[in-house]
Design a protein around this motif. Sequence first.
Motif, PDB file in Angstrom:
ATOM      1  N   ASP A  67     -14.391  -6.519 -29.366  1.00 11.02           N
ATOM      2  CA  ASP A  67     -13.932  -6.063 -28.055  1.00 11.02           C
ATOM      3  C   ASP A  67     -13.771  -7.254 -27.117  1.00 11.02           C
ATOM      4  N   PHE A  68     -12.896  -7.081 -26.133  1.00  7.25           N
ATOM      5  CA  PHE A  68     -12.823  -8.082 -25.070  1.00  7.25           C
ATOM      6  C   PHE A  68     -12.499  -7.381 -23.763  1.00  7.25           C
ATOM      7  N   THR A  69     -12.941  -7.984 -22.675  1.00  9.64           N
ATOM      8  CA  THR A  69     -12.671  -7.453 -21.347  1.00  9.64           C
ATOM      9  C   THR A  69     -12.154  -8.586 -20.475  1.00  9.64           C
ATOM     10  N   ALA A  70     -10.957  -8.448 -19.974  1.00 13.02           N
ATOM     11  CA  ALA A  70     -10.405  -9.430 -19.039  1.00 13.02           C
ATOM     12  C   ALA A  70      -9.804  -8.648 -17.882  1.00 13.02           C
ATOM     13  N   MET A  71     -10.605  -8.427 -16.844  1.00 19.54           N
ATOM     14  CA  MET A  71     -10.196  -7.549 -15.757  1.00 19.54           C
ATOM     15  C   MET A  71      -9.241  -8.236 -14.771  1.00 19.54           C
ATOM     16  N   ASN A  72      -9.102  -9.559 -14.843  1.00 26.67           N
ATOM     17  CA  ASN A  72      -8.223 -10.263 -13.920  1.00 26.67           C
ATOM     18  C   ASN A  72      -7.646 -11.496 -14.609  1.00 26.67           C
ATOM     19  N   TYR A  73      -6.764 -12.187 -13.897  1.00 29.54           N
ATOM     20  CA  TYR A  73      -6.061 -13.331 -14.481  1.00 29.54           C
ATOM     21  C   TYR A  73      -7.001 -14.461 -14.916  1.00 29.54           C
ATOM     22  N   PRO A  74      -7.971 -14.894 -14.088  1.00 27.83           N
ATOM     23  CA  PRO A  74      -8.862 -15.975 -14.545  1.00 27.83           C
ATOM     24  C   PRO A  74      -9.633 -15.607 -15.810  1.00 27.83           C
ATOM     25  N   ASP A  75     -10.125 -14.366 -15.887  1.00 27.72           N
ATOM     26  CA  ASP A  75     -10.847 -13.934 -17.087  1.00 27.72           C
ATOM     27  C   ASP A  75      -9.944 -13.999 -18.316  1.00 27.72           C
ATOM     28  N   VAL A  89      -5.161  -5.992 -28.691  1.00 29.70           N
ATOM     29  CA  VAL A  89      -4.759  -4.582 -28.793  1.00 29.70           C
ATOM     30  C   VAL A  89      -5.092  -3.881 -27.484  1.00 29.70           C
ATOM     31  N   TYR A  90      -4.066  -3.401 -26.794  1.00 29.32           N
ATOM     32  CA  TYR A  90      -4.226  -2.605 -25.574  1.00 29.32           C
ATOM     33  C   TYR A  90      -3.756  -1.182 -25.876  1.00 29.32           C
ATOM     34  N   ILE A  91      -4.665  -0.207 -25.792  1.00 30.23           N
ATOM     35  CA  ILE A  91      -4.267   1.208 -25.848  1.00 30.23           C
ATOM     36  C   ILE A  91      -4.775   1.830 -24.562  1.00 30.23           C
ATOM     37  N   VAL A  92      -3.900   1.958 -23.587  1.00 29.31           N
ATOM     38  CA  VAL A  92      -4.276   2.322 -22.225  1.00 29.31           C
ATOM     39  C   VAL A  92      -3.253   3.292 -21.650  1.00 29.31           C
ATOM     40  N   ASP A  93      -3.628   3.938 -20.555  1.00 36.09           N
ATOM     41  CA  ASP A  93      -2.692   4.845 -19.890  1.00 36.09           C
ATOM     42  C   ASP A  93      -1.539   4.057 -19.276  1.00 36.09           C
ATOM     43  N   GLY A  94      -1.884   2.953 -18.627  1.00 38.61           N
ATOM     44  CA  GLY A  94      -0.849   2.120 -18.038  1.00 38.61           C
ATOM     45  C   GLY A  94      -1.299   0.672 -17.989  1.00 38.61           C
ATOM     46  N   MET A  95      -0.372  -0.243 -18.204  1.00 38.51           N
ATOM     47  CA  MET A  95      -0.671  -1.669 -18.110  1.00 38.51           C
ATOM     48  C   MET A  95       0.082  -2.220 -16.904  1.00 38.51           C
ATOM     49  N   TYR A  96      -0.662  -2.650 -15.887  1.00 35.13           N
ATOM     50  CA  TYR A  96      -0.057  -3.040 -14.621  1.00 35.13           C
ATOM     51  C   TYR A  96      -0.375  -4.493 -14.250  1.00 35.13           C
ATOM     52  N   ASP A  97      -0.533  -5.352 -15.253  1.00 35.15           N
ATOM     53  CA  ASP A  97      -0.847  -6.752 -14.978  1.00 35.15           C
ATOM     54  C   ASP A  97       0.273  -7.406 -14.164  1.00 35.15           C
ATOM     55  N   GLY A  98      -0.128  -8.343 -13.288  1.00 35.43           N
ATOM     56  CA  GLY A  98       0.835  -9.043 -12.445  1.00 35.43           C
ATOM     57  C   GLY A  98       1.507 -10.198 -13.158  1.00 35.43           C
ATOM     58  N   LYS A  99       2.286 -10.970 -12.396  1.00 37.66           N
ATOM     59  CA  LYS A  99       3.100 -12.045 -12.980  1.00 37.66           C
ATOM     60  C   LYS A  99       2.236 -13.113 -13.640  1.00 37.66           C
ATOM     61  N   ASP A 240      -7.962 -12.222 -36.605  1.00 34.68           N
ATOM     62  CA  ASP A 240      -8.896 -11.845 -35.540  1.00 34.68           C
ATOM     63  C   ASP A 240      -8.226 -10.833 -34.621  1.00 34.68           C
ATOM     64  N   VAL A 241      -8.859  -9.682 -34.471  1.00 37.94           N
ATOM     65  CA  VAL A 241      -8.295  -8.604 -33.642  1.00 37.94           C
ATOM     66  C   VAL A 241      -9.241  -8.350 -32.477  1.00 37.94           C
ATOM     67  N   PHE A 242      -8.690  -8.337 -31.253  1.00 39.89           N
ATOM     68  CA  PHE A 242      -9.493  -8.155 -30.044  1.00 39.89           C
ATOM     69  C   PHE A 242      -9.028  -6.877 -29.346  1.00 39.89           C
ATOM     70  N   TRP A 243      -9.925  -5.916 -29.272  1.00 38.11           N
ATOM     71  CA  TRP A 243      -9.633  -4.602 -28.674  1.00 38.11           C
ATOM     72  C   TRP A 243      -9.961  -4.660 -27.182  1.00 38.11           C
ATOM     73  N   TYR A 244      -9.001  -4.295 -26.334  1.00 36.76           N
ATOM     74  CA  TYR A 244      -9.205  -4.345 -24.879  1.00 36.76           C
ATOM     75  C   TYR A 244     -10.071  -3.172 -24.437  1.00 36.76           C
ATOM     76  N   ASP A 245     -11.197  -3.482 -23.815  1.00 39.00           N
ATOM     77  CA  ASP A 245     -12.155  -2.476 -23.360  1.00 39.00           C
ATOM     78  C   ASP A 245     -12.228  -2.531 -21.838  1.00 39.00           C
ATOM     79  N   ALA A 246     -11.510  -1.629 -21.177  1.00 39.57           N
ATOM     80  CA  ALA A 246     -11.402  -1.677 -19.718  1.00 39.57           C
ATOM     81  C   ALA A 246     -12.684  -1.265 -19.019  1.00 39.57           C
TER      82      ALA A 246
END
Length: 404
Positions: A67-75, A89-99, A240-246
């Motif tokens: 698992d990995f968690t990156a809640m913002n750009y620096p992370d 791997v992102y399986i989410v309702d919506g992906m709204y990352d900025g530029k 290596d597979v990293f699952w996004y854990d919000a």
Amino acid sequence: MAMKSSGKLGVILLVLTFLTIALVDLTRDRQIDWTRTYDQRDKIPYGLFFTRTELSKILGNEAKVRDFTAMNYPDLKGFLRGKERGSLVYIVDGMYDGKEAVAELVAYVERGGEVFISANSLSIALLDTLGLDQEYYYPRDFNDAIDIKDRPFTLTDGTKAFYKDLDYPGLFYEIDSVGISKIGYFQAEGREVPNFVEVRRKKGRFLLHLEPLMFTNYYMLKEPNYNYAATALKLLKRPDVFWYDARAKSNDAVQTPLRVLLQNEGLKQAWYILLFGLLLFLLFRSKREQMAIPVIEPEKNMSKEFAKTIATLYYESGNPGNLVQKKIEYFLYDIRINFLLDTLTLDEPGFAKHLSTKSGVPLADCEYIIALVIKYRKVTATTDDELIEINKQIEEFKNKANIL
């Protein structure tokens, strides 16, 4: 003696309260939670517990899933350093990352990484960067019945499945650009509509899928649907597979000695009831004996009954069109009050965009609800089904826009 009797009465009341609560809890009809959480901890129908548990088995023993968690750009920037042999791997309702975050993901892919995203809505920054356009499929006639049995979802290798809850699935259009290829689609009106694409960037690639519901517990437990989702996930080729854990960081915040109680809904309720019971007991013990004070009942609030009576009158009158008109007028009033928009300009092309900007609701949803309002605003004769659908769409929009 009076104080002792009062103490005994308090204990008896406390015991009876616990017994009553336990009896009600054991005999109640537990409703299924159909919330679309897309969370790996949830075993409810639309959680991802099964998919996350089975991912290592689907990808094979050679893959290392973490698992990995990156809640913002620096992370995100710090996490991606040196992980070019991996797949995100992102399986989410919506992906709204900025530029900035999107630029970091693109750089990661170009260095050799792989990004798999399944979401109902992709960020505009990501779509613009990759040269894609996203939309939702609606039948040409709004009143047409949608027969999902005639609309299979298919991968390019022939794997096929049907999903009963996807009335208006997402789609990509104009994907003829270099480096973009269709790897999944659904049938609609005799056409193959792409909803799963591969976008190659230098040494790596993006795999973009527009329906995370396909990977939830409810569908993964059905063989055809499992085959579809497993085949899509097997496209991941990195070791290596990293699952996004919000939700990882929010869950880690509970670090008190009582975290076991607070993380379990039933134990948490029992703990609060115990505290309330102890306070009630102390109140009985410390209270002085005094004369009973007569209870004056306040006047009953008849608002509910009044609303029910009015609703019954409208229903018996057999004119749902009147209700549709009022529902739309109240909706427009909410838009004027909450977002300070002039609804007299409803027909202008830029109105939906302004509404999307101020409400935070995706542009596609705003365009759809505005088109619906314009269509039925001056219609005096409607059916019950149309009334129900209009009410449903307005309430969904208000929930997304946080209009109480």
